[in-house]
Structures are given as structure tokens and as C-alpha cells.
Motif scaffolding. Structure first.
Motif, PDB file in Angstrom:
ATOM      1  N   LEU A 221      35.414   0.812  25.862  1.00 51.26           N
ATOM      2  CA  LEU A 221      35.304   2.236  26.164  1.00 51.26           C
ATOM      3  C   LEU A 221      34.084   2.851  25.490  1.00 51.26           C
ATOM      4  CD1 LEU A 221      36.249   4.940  27.267  1.00 51.26           C
ATOM      5  CD2 LEU A 221      37.841   5.103  25.322  1.00 51.26           C
TER       6      LEU A 221
ATOM      7  N   THR B 119      30.804   1.936  27.128  1.00 46.00           N
ATOM      8  CA  THR B 119      30.676   2.585  28.427  1.00 46.00           C
ATOM      9  C   THR B 119      30.369   4.072  28.270  1.00 46.00           C
ATOM     10  OG1 THR B 119      32.301   1.001  29.278  1.00 46.00           O
ATOM     11  CG2 THR B 119      31.735   2.855  30.689  1.00 46.00           C
ATOM     12  N   MET B 120      30.971   4.713  27.273  1.00 41.84           N
ATOM     13  CA  MET B 120      30.662   6.128  27.015  1.00 41.84           C
ATOM     14  C   MET B 120      29.193   6.300  26.654  1.00 41.84           C
ATOM     15  SD  MET B 120      34.140   7.314  24.970  1.00 41.84           S
ATOM     16  CE  MET B 120      33.695   9.062  24.832  1.00 41.84           C
TER      17      MET B 120
ATOM     18  N   THR C 106      35.230   6.293  31.992  1.00 43.72           N
ATOM     19  CA  THR C 106      35.557   6.656  30.617  1.00 43.72           C
ATOM     20  C   THR C 106      36.700   7.664  30.574  1.00 43.72           C
ATOM     21  OG1 THR C 106      33.875   8.414  30.531  1.00 43.72           O
ATOM     22  CG2 THR C 106      33.195   6.198  29.866  1.00 43.72           C
TER      23      THR C 106
END
Length: 536
Positions: A349, A352-353, A368
Motif C-alpha cells: 500500500l 502504491t501511495m 490505494t
């Protein structure tokens, strides 16, 4: 596993995270050597400075002395050291005195700090999140004054939402802000405010929601920064009491009163809750890191104890380590696998953020948003469940205060409640992330997971096949939940929790295959696949 071992495991899993490779291309300053040095130093700081305070804070707690909160011995000095070492502002923009490292690096270090002393880190978490909030929505003068002070730990900040008659139902809050002589003045009561008052910094800013007009629901709510003092004088902010809690004794949870307190409007009037989500989202990710930190510590205690505790075996031979007993080995495998799957998911996560922010055209914001409720809730559950499972491994001694597990269990219990309860996360996951977003985040998840799982088909054909079958089943379940939006919305809401748990099962399948260097973790994937299909 020591703090250093946890750091090594984090770096190993980070290297397996596909998004990290892309992020390194976008941030060439984050080379492997630099990142490893930072994470290992975080482990050293957590073990040397924070960890000794964890039992102290639990035993002494915080207390009110002459109207002000006094924190446990050593907390103020440790907070100062944490800030001076750069940890507090590590991902704050450079123009405000931060180091502007990727969020991923913070997510790699945070579980180490949370493992060290989760109660003290409650103050660091809200202060850091507030720095990001003010950098984004405050006027330039306010941001220039406050963000550098927050990043260096000279000042601190809180988040103030809940009231006696308005908890999760934010639209019913009664605290009001009105303009007097060109200034905003705030009056009302807030509860459940972590570190609402303390003696660790010279000034505290409260990021506070208040009603500025009579429009119904959240449309009449605005966001303010309310300092506890202005020019060295009290700003009408006081502490009514500290809550007596099950855990997190070192973190003062305050009931606060605002009596004509001067506030600074943040962002646009009437947009308070959307603005505050900048802070809330960071704190929800941090909740997952809190759970991971406690799960990591609890798993270590269970494994170390099981290797040293000797019971059973042949009566004509010396007793054997209980780790050699099949059922104990099963328990250790389950709690360790659960912990490492969470670690992999948090890093997935966070990377990806970061990529979504650096490449807004990627469309990864939908993914996200889809993942965040899962990380918040199941990170919190993992912290509690692994602590409970570790107590089971130790048996009766795990239930005593001679071992830290009972504190981990008590400290972790609140985490599925604050920053949005399990039920709220489930409703958000269904109604916003599936219905409102029309399944865009789900589609990205399915594509990302299938692409990666396909890559494991040669080495782990059985686990890969089971994992893909679980994804197919979850996709069918999701289609059914979409159809219920119109056909049976109440029935869908009733099933929201089960649907969110099915989602976490298939995310766990995906992460288990990522960790498939060991046969034990690869074998776990099929087990999760079965569970996912059963939930569906």
C-alpha cells in the motif's frame, strides 16, 4: 527476532515488492544502501530509546497535576530525541524543514517505533499527520509558522473530532465556531483526544472540527487549528479529565473543553471533514503499522519462549523444546505468517501511495483507497490476535505481567475502534470503494494480483491455481454485492463486514505468494484460498 531482525525482514520484503522497484526509479536518492541504513538506525533508536519506556508508561500512566497533564517519566526526553533525530519530520516536505523521504520509508520504520513504545508514538503520529494537513490546506502564514515547529517536535498537535453526543456520526457534532471582531472563536467539548494535553512540548495545536452554520449533516462543519495558548497565555483550552483505559496507559486520552478559544480556519468553510481526511488517511495507515509493531513483538516472544521452554517428549529422555511439538509449531507458523503477510501488505500500500502521488496519471488512487480500510482494520486485528495467540503459546505465564504479551493485548484492543471502527471501515469499503467508485479499485487489485500470481505458476503451481480460483470467486462475490445495491441495500450493508473479510483473505493469498521463498508460506496460500472461497 530482535529489532534488527525485524528491520532485516522488512528490507527483505520491501525488495520483493514490485512497486518499490518503480519507486526507486522515481526516487534515485532512495538507493538500497541508504534505505537499509535508515531502517536499521530506526531499529536501533526504537530498541535503545523507546522500548525501555514501554513498561514504564504502562505502569505509571499519565495524570493531571494542577490542571495540566504530566506524562510518564522519560516520555518528554524521548519525544525530544525522536524529533531531533529527524524521525518526526522524515516525510514532511523539505520547504518546511522535513526530509521529504517517501511514505514507504516511513511505513518501513514506523512498526519498529510502534513496537518500541506505542503509547508515546500516539503523540508522534498525530503531530506528523497534522504537519501534512497544515502543509496542504492551511494558509501560507499558518503553514510557515506551524509545520516547521511540528516537524522538529518543538510543538505538537492533536486531532479533535468526537464529542459526547457525536462519535462516528460526525454530522451531529455541536462544537461551534463563530466570527467575532474578524476572528473565529470556538466553544464546545471534545472527547477521546490522544495527548490532548501534555508536558512534552511548549505548544499544542488542535486540528478541530466545529459547526460554522446550520446546514444539516457535515455540510455545516469546518476545520480549525486551535492553539492551546497564544503569546504565552491560555487560549481557553482546558482538560476536563483523562480517561481510565484498558491499555495505552502512557497516552493521555483527554476530554477537552474549548471556551471561546481563538481558532484559525483551515481550508474552505463547510469543507472541514474532506480537508481532515488528509490527516485521517495517514493515521489509518499508521494504525496498521501499530498493529504490525505489536504483532512483530508478540511473535518474537512466542518463538523465543517456545525454543527455550522444555516440556514433553519421551519419558526416558530429557524434555524437548515445545517448539518441536506439532501443535505448537502450527501456532507459531500461523502467528508468524499472519504477521509477515501484514508487513507485505503495508509495504504494498505505501509504495502504491507514493507512486500515485508521483504519477497522478497512473490512476492508482482508486487502488490505494480500496486497500486503506483493509490495512487499517486488519492491521489492528492482527496486532490483537497475534498477541492473543502468543499468550496461548506461553500458556499461563503469558497471562501474567512477568511477560509483555498481556500489555500488547490491552494496548492493541483499541486499534479497531479509533480512526474508524471495523463497522465503519466495512461500510466505507462497500459503499464508497465498491459502489461509489464503481469497482475501479477492485479492478486494479484483481489485475495487479493476477499478474503477480501468474509469475509464481511455474514454481508454485498448486498454490497459484488456488489463489487465482480465490480471486475469481471474490470477483463473483463483488458482482453480487454490486447488484444488491439496488435490489437489497440493507442486505448488502448487513454483509459488509463479511465482504471486507473476504477481501482481506484474497489480499492475504496474494501476499503469501509474494513471500513464497519458503514452502511454509507457499502452503499457507492454499489455506487462505479455501478460506476466501468459503467466505464468498
Amino acid at each position: 527476532m530482535s529489532f534488527a531482525d525485524q528491520a532485516d525482514r522488512t528490507l527483505e520484503i520491501l525488495a520483493l515488492t514490485p512497486g518499490w522497484h518503480r519507486l526507486r526509479d522515481l526516487r534515485p536518492d532512495c538507493d538500497d544502501e541508504t534505505v537499509a541504513a535508515i531502517v536499521l538506525e530506526a531499529a536501533n533508536f526504537a530498541e535503545g530509546v523507546l522500548a525501555p519506556l514501554n513498561p514504564v508508561g504502562d505502569r505509571l500512566g499519565a495524570r493531571v497535576v494542577e490542571g495540566r497533564v504530566k506524562t510518564p517519566q522519560g516520555f518528554a526526553d524521548a519525544f525530544r530525541q525522536y524529533a531531533e533525530a529527524g524521525w518526526l519530520g522524515m516525510d514532511v516536505p523539505e520547504k518546511f524543514g522535513g526530509q521529504a523521504v517517501p511514505l514507504t520509508l516511513h511505513a518501513a520504520c514506523a512498526p519498529l517505533f510502534e513496537r518500541g513504545c506505542v503509547a508515546l508514538m500516539m503523540a508522534a503520529g498525530s503531530t506528523r499527520a497534522a504537519a501534512h494537513l497544515l502543509a496542504e490546506v492551511a494558509d501560507q502564514d499558518t503553514a510557515n509558522e506551524w509545520v516547521p515547529k511540528l516537524a522538529t517536535g518543538e510543538w505538537a498537535a492533536t486531532i479533535c473530532i468526537s464529542e459526547p453526543e457525536a462519535g462516528s456520526d460526525v454530522g451531529r457534532l455541536r462544537t461551534r465556531a463563530e466570527q467575532r471582531d474578524g476572528e473565529w472563536v470556538v466553544t464546545g467539548q471534545k472527547i477521546w483526544i490522544s495527548f490532548g494535553d501534555h508536558d512534552m512540548t511548549s505548544r499544542i495545536g488542535h486540528c478541530l472540527l466545529a459547526r460554522t452554520n446550520d446546514q444539516p449533516g457535515t455540510r455545516g462543519i469546518s476545520l480549525f487549528l486551535v492553539p492551546n495558548e497564544i503569546d504565552g497565555r491560555s487560549n481557553g483550552v482546558s482538560v476536563d479529565r483523562i480517561e481510565e483505559k484498558m491499555g495505552l496507559h502512557g497516552s493521555p486520552t483527554c476530554a477537552m473543553r474549548f471556551d471561546g478559544a481563538r481558532g484559525i480556519l483551515l481550508g474552505k468553510e463547510g469543507r472541514g471533514l474532506p480537508h481532515l481526511f488528509t490527516m485521517i488517511e495517514l493515521m489509518r495507515l499508521l494504525t496498521g503499522c501499530q498493529g504490525l509493531g505489536l504483532a512483530s513483538a508478540a511473535a518474537d516472544v512466542a518463538e523465543d519462549y517456545a525454543r527455550e521452554r522444555r516440556q514433553g517428549g519421551r519419558p526416558d529422555q530429557p524434555p524437548v523444546p515445545i517448539s518441536s511439538h506439532p501443535d505448537v509449531a502450527r501456532q507459531l507458523h500461523e502467528l508468524r505468517s499472519t504477521t509477515e503477510i501484514l508487513r507485505a501488505a503495508i509495504l504494498e500500500l505505501a509504495t502504491t501511495m507514493d507512486i500515485a502521488r508521483l504519477e497522478p496519471q497512473s490512476g492508482l488512487d482508486d487502488f490505494t483507497g480500496w486497500m486503506l480500510p483493509l490495512i487499517k482494520n486488519f492491521g489492528a486485528e492482527t496486532g490483537f490476535n497475534v498477541a492473543g495467540a502468543a499468550i496461548q503459546v506461553l500458556g499461563g505465564v503469558g497471562y501474567t505481567r512477568d511477560w509483555p504479551l498481556e500489555q500488547y493485548l490491552r494496548d492493541a484492543r483499541i486499534m479497531t475502534i479509533y480512526e474508524g471502527t471495523t463497522g465503519m471501515q466495512a461500510l466505507d469499503f462497500l459503499t464508497r470503494r465498491l459502489w461509489r467508485d464503481e469497482g475501479r479499485g477492485l479492478a486494479i487489485f484483481l489485475q495487479k494480483a493476477r499478474d503477480e500470481i501468474d509469475a509464481y505458476a511455474t514454481e508454485h503451481p498448486g498454490a497459484s491455481e488456488a489463489a487465482l480460483a480465490a480471486l475469481d470467486e471474490f470477483e463473483r462475490l463483488s458482482a453480487g454485492m454490486i447488484s444488491m445495491r439496488d435490489d437489497d441495500p440493507d442486505g448488502a450493508l448487513y454483509r459488509a463486514d463479511a465482504y471486507m473479510r473476504a477481501a482481506w483473505s484474497v489480499v492475504s493469498v496474494w501476499m503469501a505468494l509474494r513471500l513464497s521463498e519458503t514452502n511454509a508460506v507457499a502452503g499457507l496460500a492454499a489455506q487462505f484460498a479455501f478460506h476466501s472461497a468459503r467466505c464468498a
